[in-house]
Structures are given as C-alpha cells and as structure tokens.
Scaffold this active site. Structure first.
Site, PDB file in Angstrom:
ATOM      1  N   GLU A 139      20.433  96.935 -10.308  1.00 51.47           N
ATOM      2  CA  GLU A 139      20.434  97.902  -9.203  1.00 51.47           C
ATOM      3  C   GLU A 139      21.505  97.505  -8.191  1.00 51.47           C
ATOM      4  O   GLU A 139      21.559  96.351  -7.758  1.00 51.47           O
ATOM      5  CB  GLU A 139      19.059  97.927  -8.529  1.00 51.47           C
ATOM      6  CG  GLU A 139      18.999  98.840  -7.317  1.00 51.47           C
ATOM      7  CD  GLU A 139      17.757  98.628  -6.469  1.00 51.47           C
ATOM      8  OE1 GLU A 139      17.734  99.145  -5.326  1.00 51.47           O
ATOM      9  OE2 GLU A 139      16.822  97.937  -6.937  1.00 51.47           O
ATOM     10  N   GLY A 353       4.796  84.193   9.509  1.00 50.18           N
ATOM     11  CA  GLY A 353       5.728  84.625  10.539  1.00 50.18           C
ATOM     12  C   GLY A 353       6.420  83.417  11.148  1.00 50.18           C
ATOM     13  O   GLY A 353       6.128  82.273  10.794  1.00 50.18           O
ATOM     14  N   CYS A 380       0.141  81.099   5.336  1.00 47.37           N
ATOM     15  CA  CYS A 380       1.248  80.362   5.946  1.00 47.37           C
ATOM     16  C   CYS A 380       0.962  80.138   7.432  1.00 47.37           C
ATOM     17  O   CYS A 380       0.111  79.334   7.785  1.00 47.37           O
ATOM     18  CB  CYS A 380       2.559  81.099   5.714  1.00 47.37           C
ATOM     19  SG  CYS A 380       4.032  80.079   5.971  1.00 47.37           S
ATOM     20  N   GLN A 384      -2.038  77.978   9.663  1.00 46.65           N
ATOM     21  CA  GLN A 384      -1.774  77.062  10.768  1.00 46.65           C
ATOM     22  C   GLN A 384      -2.513  77.486  12.030  1.00 46.65           C
ATOM     23  O   GLN A 384      -3.040  76.643  12.770  1.00 46.65           O
ATOM     24  CB  GLN A 384      -0.262  76.997  11.014  1.00 46.65           C
ATOM     25  CG  GLN A 384       0.506  76.401   9.848  1.00 46.65           C
ATOM     26  CD  GLN A 384       2.012  76.528  10.009  1.00 46.65           C
ATOM     27  OE1 GLN A 384       2.500  76.947  11.060  1.00 46.65           O
ATOM     28  NE2 GLN A 384       2.765  76.174   8.969  1.00 46.65           N
ATOM     29  N   HIS A 519       2.240  81.486  -0.219  1.00 49.67           N
ATOM     30  CA  HIS A 519       2.215  82.951  -0.162  1.00 49.67           C
ATOM     31  C   HIS A 519       1.672  83.521  -1.473  1.00 49.67           C
ATOM     32  O   HIS A 519       2.437  83.890  -2.372  1.00 49.67           O
ATOM     33  CB  HIS A 519       3.621  83.493   0.109  1.00 49.67           C
ATOM     34  CG  HIS A 519       4.112  83.220   1.485  1.00 49.67           C
ATOM     35  ND1 HIS A 519       3.930  84.109   2.535  1.00 49.67           N
ATOM     36  CD2 HIS A 519       4.758  82.152   2.007  1.00 49.67           C
ATOM     37  CE1 HIS A 519       4.460  83.599   3.634  1.00 49.67           C
ATOM     38  NE2 HIS A 519       4.959  82.410   3.344  1.00 49.67           N
ATOM     39  N   GLU A 521       0.474  86.347  -2.114  1.00 52.02           N
ATOM     40  CA  GLU A 521       0.799  87.763  -2.312  1.00 52.02           C
ATOM     41  C   GLU A 521       2.020  87.954  -3.214  1.00 52.02           C
ATOM     42  O   GLU A 521       2.177  89.008  -3.853  1.00 52.02           O
ATOM     43  CB  GLU A 521       1.029  88.452  -0.961  1.00 52.02           C
ATOM     44  CG  GLU A 521       2.308  88.074  -0.227  1.00 52.02           C
ATOM     45  CD  GLU A 521       2.192  86.837   0.642  1.00 52.02           C
ATOM     46  OE1 GLU A 521       3.073  86.627   1.508  1.00 52.02           O
ATOM     47  OE2 GLU A 521       1.212  86.091   0.467  1.00 52.02           O
TER      48      GLU A 521
END
Length: 547
Positions: A139, A353, A380, A384, A519, A521
């Site tokens: 792509e 974040g 993440c 914390q 992570h 996800e």
C-alpha cells in the site's frame, strides 16, 4: 517469486486503502494463498514513533520492535500474519538510508539523485522476502498527485517493468462523490485520478470506488471506458456497519476475483469464508451489551486508541455481547468527582500515553474501579497509574508519582514509584538508555517474555505461566516497592525473566483488576481475541448493570 499488488489512492485521503488491502489479503488467504502486506509512507518522519497521536493516530508496534503506521494493525487483525520491521517504510527512512550509504562511500562518489538511488532503495525494500509468500500487497500512503509520493510511484513503475509480465497488478481506490442537487454520482474525479496515475506510467488493473450510494451499471461502464479497465474490475465499495464485514462485502463485489483475473490465474481456487461468516455472526447476533469507559488523554481522536477499540470489540465477540466503548477525557476527573461519569459502566480501561497531562484523572479512575469493585484494565501508563494509586491510598506513600512527571516539570515533586528505565535485557544483550537520549526508537520496543505467578488470575486467563507480549514504553514500575505494595494486596503477578521488571499487577481481593506494562491490544484479532480482553469483557458482562 511472489506476485505483487500495489494499492494506491486518489481524489481524497482516508478512503480506506489500509482496510481494502487487509480485506484483500484475507480473501486471498481464504483461497489458500499465503500473503504479506506492506506500507510505504511518503512522509519524511523516519517512523511514526515521535508523531503526535492527533497527527497520525496510534503507533502500531511489531514483535521485532518497529514503530509503524496503524494500517499494519489492520493487516495483522485481518490476516493473522505478524508484521515485521520490513513491512513498514517511510520516505524519511529511505532518504536516511541513502544518505548513510553516501557518507560511507557506497556510491563511489557518484552524484546522488532521486532516480536511480532513492527509487532503487524503495525497490530493494519492496523485494524483501520475495520468495516467502504467494502474494505481496504493498500500500502506498497518501494520494496520487502528492509531491512527496512521486518517488514511490516511480519506484513501483520501475519495479513492475523489471518483473516478468503478469507479476504485478495495480489497484487504485477513488471516490465517487454524490451531488444531492442533481441526484448524481460524479465519475469525473475518478477519471482525473486515473489520468494522473497514467501520466506517471501507471495503469490501474482494478478500480475500487468508494460511494455512499449504489453505483448504477451505466456508471460502472462509463468508469471502465474512460479509465481503461474491464467493467468487472470496477469494484463498488460502500460504507459498512463494521470493518469486519469488509472481506465478505468485497468478495460479493468481486474484488478478489478481479485481482486473480488481472494476474491471469484461472481457474481460481474457491474461497473458504467460514472464518468471516463466524465473525459477522458474533457481531450481528450479540446477546446483550456492556459499556466500557476508556479514560484517556487523546479522546478527541479514536484512531489514537485504534487497536484498543478493536480489541474490545474482539472481546465482545468472544462473549457474544456488543461492547459500547465510550471515551472520557481523564482531565475531567482532575476537576470533578468521577462517580457520576463512571458509575453506570461495566468496566473501566485506562490506556497508555505519555506526559503528565490527565494522569491525576487516570489515578482517580483507577481508585474508583478499585473501591467500587468495577473490572479495570490498565495498559502501560494505565498500569503505572494503578500502582501509583495503590501506593498513595493503600501503602501510605502519599508522594508517590512518576519520574516522567518530574522530568517534564523540571522539579522533584514525587517519590518515584515509576522510574525512567535505564537498562534491560533484550535477547542476550543489555540495552542501556539515558533520559537525554533521542526520543525516536529509544523505548523498550517489541516482544518480551514475562513469567506469571502460579495460581494468579492472569495465569488462569492465559492458561500458562510464560507469555510473550509487545512493549512500547520508557518508564517502569520500580520493583523495590513490591513487598510494600503486595502487603496491601496488589500482587506483582507477572515479571521479566530476570525478576527486575514488573510486567503485570492485580488486586488480590477484587473481582477483576489487572494492570499490564505491555500492549495486549496489538495482538488481538477478531477470530482470535486476546485472552485479557476476552476475560475483561466476561467480567464486565457479569456486572449487574448488564443491559
């Protein structure tokens, strides 16, 4: 030798090239072929790692530690093929490679030019792993006509010329705008887009036309005539209720058949679409709904948490419930009581974040979930914040905080329960980092092993005591506070193999409260939901607010 499909876009951006590429990959897999997908981005950043989520959406991380475009997340979720560092490249990386070679003297003093040096670098990248799969789908980011994309378009033109005839196919996505005043779909923007492509030597074999209205056969015939493609290769692409409908919708529209016809593959193997039929059955026949609050910092742009949103959907599929995710700005809780905002949710998720903004609100969200016994998943930074909340409100460390926030403020205000990670083990090597290192590519990135505590909730969820998950962070929970926190009930249930880095925490006397430094996800798929998300939604489903 792989066959290549080059996917380009025109008229406007955000047409869904990544989704179309991923869906085509899934359809080719359904016909028994092996595939790999690649993204070539024309921007001059070396990678998306230092780009704001408001600019670019989330950063997708691969097992081998590459920070990449979020489209690679679509590729993985639709095909199950783990992306690699060699599946994402930017113009910035290409130019950086060329200039490094020039400095080393690799070009033997020649004048360095876009053609052939930059285009050769792009072609070399495209050809990596050429003998590993049946189809390579590449792509090209941006739209035809963008000045920064010209070296990429020229490179794929050259690449196709140098390959045996019939080895490369070009697929172009365009938009058919609808003029309400005249009640017409307009084909002229598509014609101009194809004309622009042809002017640089690229003739599309397949046209995918996005439209909010049905495309009449006479309009498809007109597009085929003026754009020099076969009528059956003009593929309508309509808005869908779910992105996971895309493989079935594109199959009905004839996309996979059009691509195979362009390659001259006949007879084509029949597709087995049972995987996607099951996915859609779970989506459309949900039995109830759960509401999940995502308390984050980048709530104005859902693409900033794209993989989290999709992983929650996958968790819903695993439990046959619809997940209604609602985004709440964490800064609100720094001014107001979170109770009115959170009391009607079945679960709370605090994502990752960077920076201090909104963190006190995230801490209060973690406190609310702990005290009210609401299922909580901290990812993440979300882990914390849960540890800081426990340190302050359960362990009596009232000044608990993160070294990250002190660095940002330029003053020492906190007792650093979370500290800047100075070294860690990667494979057989020790990696060292300093606070003043460059921002790009200096975090703990990629897949790392964690050992889970026997009998812990996470060990039960995973069904094993050894896992491997993807990381992207530069701050860690300080293990020296472990004993103090575990006495209060916050169990360190996952650790790095050397026992120095906390990977997972969970509250002992809580129905479902888990924080993870990695992570999860990033590895969830609609046909293989991540165990943590599947169990998080199961726990949320059991909360008595189920509707």
């Amino acid at each position: 030798m792989a066959r290549y499909v080059f996917i380009t876009g025109g008229v406007v951006s955000s047409l869904g090239k990544g989704l179309a590429s991923a869906a085509l990959g899934a359809l080719l897999q359904a016909r028994g072929y092996s595939v790999r997908l690649r993204k070539l981005d024309p921007y001059l950043n070396v990678d998306p790692g230092t780009m704001s989520p408001f600019e670019h959406g989330e950063v997708f991380v691969t097992d081998d530690g590459a920070e990449t475009d979020l489209d690679l997340g679509h590729y993985e979720r639709f095909t199950g093929v783990h992306a690699r560092r060699t599946d994402s490249i930017s113009a910035g990386r290409i130019y950086s490679n060329v200039l490094e070679k020039e400095r080393r003297g690799d070009y033997l003093g020649k004048t360095i030019q876009v053609i052939p040096h930059v285009t050769n670098e792009i072609k070399d990248f495209i050809a990596i792993g050429d003998d590993e799969v049946d189809f390579m789908l590449c792509e090209i980011g941006g739209t035809v006509g963008d000045i920064e994309g010209l070296p990429f378009f020229e490179a794929i033109r050259q690449f196709a010329q140098e390959r045996p005839r019939g080895q490369c196919v070009f697929m172009h996505l365009t938009l058919l705008p609808y003029l309400r005043a005249s009640g017409e779909l307009k084909t002229k923007p598509t014609q101009h887009s194809v004309k622009e492509l042809r002017s640089i030597g690229l003739q599309p074999d397949v046209l995918v036309c996005r439209s909010e209205h049905p495309i009449p056969e006479k309009e498809r015939a007109k597009i085929a005539l003026f754009c020099n493609v076969r009528p059956e290769a003009v593929i309508p692409a309509y808005d869908l209720s779910s992105i996971y409908e895309a493989p079935l919708a594109y199959h009905r529209a004839g996309l996979d058949q059009a691509v195979l016809d362009a390659f001259g593959i006949a007879p084509a193997p029949k597709p087995n679409l049972s995987r996607w039929e099951d996915v859609m059955d779970r989506l459309t026949n949900a039995e109830g709904e759960v509401r999940i609050a995502i308390v984050g910092k980048y709530t104005q742009l859902e693409d900033a948490y794209k993989s989290i949103a999709e992983a929650l959907t996958h968790g819903g599929m695993a439990n046959r419930v619809k997940v209604k995710a609602e985004w709440i700005d964490a800064e609100i809780f720094e001014r107001e009581d979170p109770t009115p905002y959170l009391e009607d949710f079945h679960g709370i998720l605090v994502p990752g974040g960077f920076g201090e903004r909104g963190t006190e609100g995230k801490i209060r969200a973690a406190q609310f979930a702990r005290e009210k016994k609401i299922p909580y998943l901290g990812i993440c930074l979300g882990m914390q914040m849960a540890v800081i909340e426990a340190a302050r409100n359960a362990a009596g460390l009232t000044r608990a905080g993160s070294e990250e926030f002190d660095h940002e403020a330029g003053a020492k205000r906190f007792e650093p329960v979370v500290y800047h990670l100075k070294e860690w083990v990667q494979g057989n090597q020790t990696v060292e980092r300093r606070v003043d290192d460059d921002k790009g590519g200096t975090m703990r990135l990629g897949a790392y092993t964690a050992h889970l505590k026997e009998g812990s909730k996470v060990a039960q969820i995973y069904g094993t005591t050894v896992i491997e998950e993807r990381h992207r962070h530069r701050y860690e929970v300080d293990v020296k506070y472990r004993d103090q926190l575990e006495k209060c009930g916050l169990i360190f249930s996952g650790m790095s193999p050397d026992g120095k880095l906390p990977e997972i925490v969970e509250w002992k006397d809580h129905p479902w409260f888990i924080g993870v430094q990695f992570h999860p996800e990033l590895k969830s798929k609609p046909f293989e939901p991540h165990p943590l998300f599947a169990d998080f939604i199961r726990a949320a489903k059991e909360v008595d607010r189920l509707v």
